[in-house]
Scaffold this active site. Structure first.
Site, PDB file in Angstrom:
ATOM      1  N   THR A  12      44.545  49.197  37.193  1.00 29.97           N
ATOM      2  CA  THR A  12      46.060  48.670  36.953  1.00 29.97           C
ATOM      3  C   THR A  12      47.021  49.762  36.902  1.00 29.97           C
ATOM      4  OG1 THR A  12      45.409  46.390  36.585  1.00 29.97           O
ATOM      5  CG2 THR A  12      47.709  46.975  35.904  1.00 29.97           C
ATOM      6  N   THR A  89      40.808  48.371  33.259  1.00 35.89           N
ATOM      7  CA  THR A  89      40.580  48.034  32.003  1.00 35.89           C
ATOM      8  C   THR A  89      39.383  47.108  31.886  1.00 35.89           C
ATOM      9  OG1 THR A  89      42.150  46.260  31.966  1.00 35.89           O
ATOM     10  CG2 THR A  89      42.894  48.448  30.996  1.00 35.89           C
ATOM     11  N   ASP A  90      39.239  46.319  33.020  1.00 32.70           N
ATOM     12  CA  ASP A  90      38.054  45.451  32.934  1.00 32.70           C
ATOM     13  C   ASP A  90      36.653  46.112  32.626  1.00 32.70           C
ATOM     14  OD1 ASP A  90      39.792  43.510  33.798  1.00 32.70           O
ATOM     15  OD2 ASP A  90      39.046  43.241  35.787  1.00 32.70           O
TER      16      ASP A  90
END
Ligand code: ASP
Length: 330
Positions: A12, A89-90
């Site tokens: 992101t 971040t996942d």
């Protein structure tokens, strides 16, 4: 002046909202992201390495191995003080833990990302990037293993997990809290991490499955993994490390075939241990030959087993690595 290497992998932090899709996609170049970190030139020189523009869910274990080699190559250089890696971040915690196990260097390695994309008010990428650079530049960050810096908190890659789908405060070290904070460009450490093990390898085992135990689950998923050539199985068990009785048969079959079965807990805090003696309890499982995965999450135990199986597939050697600290008397 030594340099900080920044490896951009995507996430992101490198995304903007696409007008047509009305959803975030990779859009920002590495240089555009860096240009938003004001005053970076006063802090340090940087060297930019473009690894890719991958959303977190596109990251593969084989790419984590490749990233570890790229990072090691940079850390070996005298002119590099440490490395910052941007990441979606996942799966950030999986890559960060992979690097923590695979990289053996006293120099700091920090993984970071952002929860808001470049189109959103309050885009947190630049703040996370500058806090990460400060962390690498701090002498106190040496020998801390791989760190995850987000929202001004410094966490150990071995402990941290993404806890919230949206919050900027999503990365938490559930058991003991962060190692430290970044305050006014200064890094302050409050505690040390547990000793980390290092596993040097050039190959990993991709066929490691993860099963989450739920009330009433049987051996069907375990048998599926066995029958489809999986070489290792991680089970996110219940509570202290127990499973429904109908899973025992599958676990027994896997171990009998020489497939290591690692048990961790689906609880977000705490270790597993062979405390319960009933059918499917941790005592029966360990006596049968399962390996206890301490306080690792399922996704981290899977990453560790993938790396360990790149080095050995002997159940007792795998056990030694996983259970190193479990029964240690201090
Ligand atoms: N879904 C995004 C990813 O992992 C989330 C993020 O990066 O914050 O790529």
């Amino acid at each position: 002046m030594k340099k900080v290497a920044i490896i951009f992998t995507g996430g992101t932090i490198s995304m903007m909202v696409d007008e047509r899709l009305k959803a975030a996609i990779p859009a920002l170049s590495d240089e555009e992201i860096i240009s938003k970190v004001s005053g970076i030139e006063k802090m340090t020189d940087v060297e930019v390495i473009h690894f890719g523009s991958y959303p977190g869910p596109h990251m593969l274990p084989s790419m984590m191995l490749e990233l570890s080699k790229v990072t090691e190559g940079l850390l070996d250089r005298d002119d590099i003080e440490g490395v910052v890696i941007t990441h979606g971040t996942d799966t950030l915690e999986e890559t960060a833990y992979f690097l923590d196990l695979a990289i053996n260097s006293e120099k700091p390695v920090v993984v970071t990302g952002s929860m808001r994309n470049g189109s959103e008010l309050g885009y947190d990428g630049p703040a996370n990037l500058s806090a990460s650079i400060c962390t690498v530049c701090s002498k106190a960050s040496k020998n801390k293993g791989v760190l995850v810096v987000m929202n001004n908190q410094v966490n150990s890659a071995a402990e941290v997990t993404k806890t919230h789908t949206l919050s900027l405060d999503t990365f938490q070290s559930m058991d003991f809290g962060p190692l430290g904070i970044v305050d006014s460009d200064q890094v302050i450490y409050y505690r040390d991490r547990k000793d980390g093990i290092k596993i040097t390898t050039n190959k990993i085992e991709n066929k490691v499955g993860l099963i989450k135990a739920v009330a009433g689950l049987d051996s069907e998923f375990i048998n599926y993994l066995i029958d489809n050539g999986y070489k290792g199985i991680v089970i996110e068990a219940l509570g202290r490390g127990n499973v429904p009785p109908a899973m025992v048969e599958g676990i027994y079959r896997a171990i009998g075939l020489g497939i290591p079965v690692v048990i961790v807990s689906r609880c977000v805090k705490g270790r597993v241990l062979d405390s319960y003696g009933y059918k499917g309890g941790g005592k029966e499982l360990r006596d049968m030959g399962v390996i206890l995965g301490d306080n690792l999450s399922g996704q981290k135990a899977r990453v560790k087993l993938m790396i360990v199986l790149g080095v050995t597939n002997k159940i007792e050697e795998v056990r030694e690595i996983f259970e190193k600290d479990l029964y240690k008397k201090i």
